[in-house]
Scaffold this active site. Structure first.
Site, PDB file in Angstrom:
ATOM      1  N   HIS A  99       3.732   6.628  -6.648  1.00 51.36           N
ATOM      2  CA  HIS A  99       2.854   7.650  -7.225  1.00 51.36           C
ATOM      3  C   HIS A  99       3.536   9.020  -7.096  1.00 51.36           C
ATOM      4  CE1 HIS A  99      -1.580   9.239  -7.536  1.00 51.36           C
ATOM      5  NE2 HIS A  99      -0.820   9.654  -8.522  1.00 51.36           N
ATOM      6  N   HIS A 103       1.781   4.530  -2.743  1.00 56.46           N
ATOM      7  CA  HIS A 103       1.842   5.974  -2.494  1.00 56.46           C
ATOM      8  C   HIS A 103       3.198   6.546  -2.901  1.00 56.46           C
ATOM      9  CE1 HIS A 103      -1.944   6.659  -0.530  1.00 56.46           C
ATOM     10  NE2 HIS A 103      -1.702   5.857   0.468  1.00 56.46           N
ATOM     11  N   HIS A 118       0.825  -1.206   0.000  1.00 54.53           N
ATOM     12  CA  HIS A 118       0.000   0.000   0.000  1.00 54.53           C
ATOM     13  C   HIS A 118       0.862   1.260   0.000  1.00 54.53           C
ATOM     14  CE1 HIS A 118      -3.734   2.252   1.209  1.00 54.53           C
ATOM     15  NE2 HIS A 118      -2.823   3.072   1.701  1.00 54.53           N
ATOM     16  N   GLU A 119       1.776   1.336   0.950  1.00 57.36           N
ATOM     17  CA  GLU A 119       2.605   2.545   1.054  1.00 57.36           C
ATOM     18  C   GLU A 119       3.587   2.653  -0.107  1.00 57.36           C
ATOM     19  OE1 GLU A 119       1.709   4.774   2.988  1.00 57.36           O
ATOM     20  OE2 GLU A 119       0.421   3.626   4.332  1.00 57.36           O
TER      21      GLU A 119
END
Length: 598
Positions: free
Chosen positions: A394, A391, A387-388
């Site tokens: 991105h 981020h 998940h991180e």
């Protein structure tokens, strides 16, 4: 100076803060230089909108000041987040915050002056050589003209920011440093201090007594400070209402959605779509109740897997290897950047005293992203890494945009992270051999895990979003936000969202008090909309489609409005249809799990 616990951790598990500044002295020099940069920007007051030359020079100064301020501020923040109890880091953070507020006050003239320029004149400027990067910013300024105040009023708002943001800072200190969670008795009968990391592990315990004790201790700890936390949250809500009214928005929600140019209906449409899907969620909870063999579920029964699977503890290295393997559908370039992210120096891995709880990604433009974890070795932690990492990459790709366009809109913030989680989950499911009992059981386990991700990202976050909406509506009507009214509101939502299969223990009424995202109002709904968009994107990627458009989406930053950026990745969020499609997938997976259960 690192605390003792951090000094014992190998360097490869700690982020390399010196990538921002090699020494604290270098940070001090840039901190001390900022007032002169502020003065230079202030010299454009009254002439920023005079002509394109003034606009060009003034914005160049403003960007230079903003980039340096961002580095100064994030260096201090990242240090403090590693040890919130450190007086040195607290002082550094306060100095940086003070300067941030000074800059906000000094630069308050920028937006009003540009807003005062005739729209067609502004648009003509950004057609000139070297100014095209400002085209979207100018469009946004023109769109928001009705909500920009005269310079003096903007300056007053900037001056008020330190006071209005005190509630969030106070809650962070209470949550990370001062509030003690008490002790619990673990599975081996040992009395141990309850921490956030341990709580995440104990809520998955097969021992129901342990789960119940951990939940009760955690929520009673926040209830013991309930009047203080209610006052902090009420102040935060009133601050949101104040800002919305001052700027002429109809509601706090409209003000929050305005930055992403999103309609009110996208928020309320999510809540309506999830309400429609609650029967499928109730069916899942009833399946859970039967699997656990209990007469009545409690919320502490709603997290652990309901399919038996071999207990496994994951090292950080294994978690990283799994994530890198499963994300291969994103291509070689993404894989190389993922390796760079996880190789060491960009991630702070383990929980230590005073460290900010949870996990996050933070980007420092021109340096690299930083990832904060509190890795405890569970499957949840594996998905947190994925998940991180979403981020971080991105941000890493968005940083290829000019500085003025590098910040991707908040509405898009949870999509890349959730795409990673979904791909990892689907690839793990695909490995299961459905011809064997072990393979079927493994798939059932993973479906259950995916349903839990769905529950956490869609049903739970939508419940939080509805709580925020109703709390702000109460404040807008002049109704009091007290411990009693907030707990009553939250209790009603727990009953609605969990339905007849779950008994709500009284201490769960205090769960709202421990949610830090509530101090960034109307953010959590983006987890649900992001999950829905990510479900569509991840399906395309696993089918071998849309990789180039997805990577272009990651690199778009803030160069356009989020709905338009997302359309180019193949998802149209202008209607609730993507959310309804995702919720239908949830219902289908519940049926699949029921068929696989004994």
């Amino acid at each position: 100076m690192e605390n003792e616990a951090r000094r014992k951790i190998d360097l490869k598990y700690k982020w390399r803060i010196e990538d921002i500044y090699p020494t604290k002295e270098a940070w001090e020099r840039e901190l001390e230089e900022l007032p002169s940069l502020v003065e230079k920007v202030s010299s454009f007051r009254g002439r920023l909108g005079k002509d394109s030359a003034s606009f060009r020079e003034g914005m160049a100064c403003y960007e230079h000041m903003s980039r340096q301020l961002e580095k100064v501020f994030l260096y201090a923040k990242l240090q403090k987040d590693l040890d919130n109890a450190s007086p040195e880091y607290q002082a550094m953070n306060e100095r940086a915050l003070s300067l941030l507020y000074t800059v906000q006050e000094a630069a308050a003239f920028v937006l009003p002056e540009l807003t005062a320029v005739e729209p067609e004149r502004l648009r003509s400027w950004v057609q000139e050589d070297g100014l095209q990067d400002y085209a979207h910013m100018v469009d946004d300024i023109i769109r928001s003209r009705a909500h920009v105040l005269p310079e003096r009023e903007e300056q007053i708002l900037a001056m008020a920011s330190p006071a209005l943001e005190t509630m969030d800072n106070a809650f962070t200190m209470l949550d990370s440093v001062d509030l003690k969670r008490g002790e619990v008795t673990d599975e081996e009968g040992h009395r141990v201090p309850l921490t956030d990391g341990l709580y995440s592990r104990l809520r998955d315990s097969r021992d129901r007594r342990v789960r119940a004790e951990a939940f009760e201790a955690m929520h009673n700890a926040f209830a013991s400070m309930g009047h203080t936390i209610a006052a902090l949250y009420a102040g935060s809500v009133r601050s949101d209402v104040f800002h919305a009214r001052v700027r002429g928005y109809e509601s706090s929600l409209d003000a929050a959605l305005s930055s992403d140019n999103l309609p009110h209906s996208i928020y309320t449409g999510l809540i309506e779509a999830v309400h429609e899907a609650l029967p499928a969620y109730y069916r899942y909870l009833e399946l859970r109740r039967k699997a656990l063999g209990v007469e009545k579920l409690h919320i502490y029964d709603c997290y652990l897997p309901i399919v038996e699977a071999p207990e496994e503890e994951y090292t950080y290295e294994k978690a990283c290897d799994m994530v890198k393997t499963y994300l291969k559908p994103l291509g070689d370039a993404y894989a190389a950047d993922l390796n760079r992210l996880l190789a060491g120096g960009w991630v702070d891995v383990y929980e230590t005293p005073g460290k900010t709880t949870g996990a996050y990604a933070c980007d420092v433009y021109g340096v690299h992203p930083y990832m904060l974890l509190n890795f405890a070795g569970t499957l949840n932690d594996v998905f947190t890494v994925a998940h991180e990492a979403g981020h971080c990459l991105h941000s890493y790709y968005s940083d290829r945009q000019p500085y003025i366009n590098r910040d991707y809109p908040i509405f898009l913030a949870e999509i890349a992270s959730t795409v990673n989680e979904n791909i990892v989950m689907r690839e793990m499911m695909a490995e299961c051999d459905m011809q064997t009992e072990e393979g079927r059981r493994r798939r059932a386990y993973l479906i259950n895990r995916y349903l839990e991700e769905f529950k956490g990202s869609v049903f739970r976050q939508t419940m939080f979003a509805e709580f925020e909406l109703k709390a702000h509506e109460m404040a807008e009507k002049g109704e009091p936000l007290t411990p009693e009214s907030l707990c009553s509101l939250y209790h009603g939502l727990l009953e609605q969202y969990f339905g007849p299969a779950v008994e709500i223990d009284p201490y769960m009424d205090w769960e709202w008090a421990r949610i830090p995202h509530f101090y960034s109002a109307f953010y959590v709904f983006k987890y649900a909309t992001g999950f829905s968009a990510a479900a569509a994107i991840s399906r395309r990627l696993l089918d071998g489609q849309g990789r180039d458009s997805y990577l272009a989406f990651l690199g778009a930053g803030g160069s356009d409005y989020p709905a338009e950026t997302l359309k180019r990745a193949g998802v149209d969020m202008s209607t609730p249809e993507p959310m309804r499609i995702a919720l239908k997938e949830f219902a289908s997976l519940v049926d699949d799990l029921a068929a696989l259960m004994p």
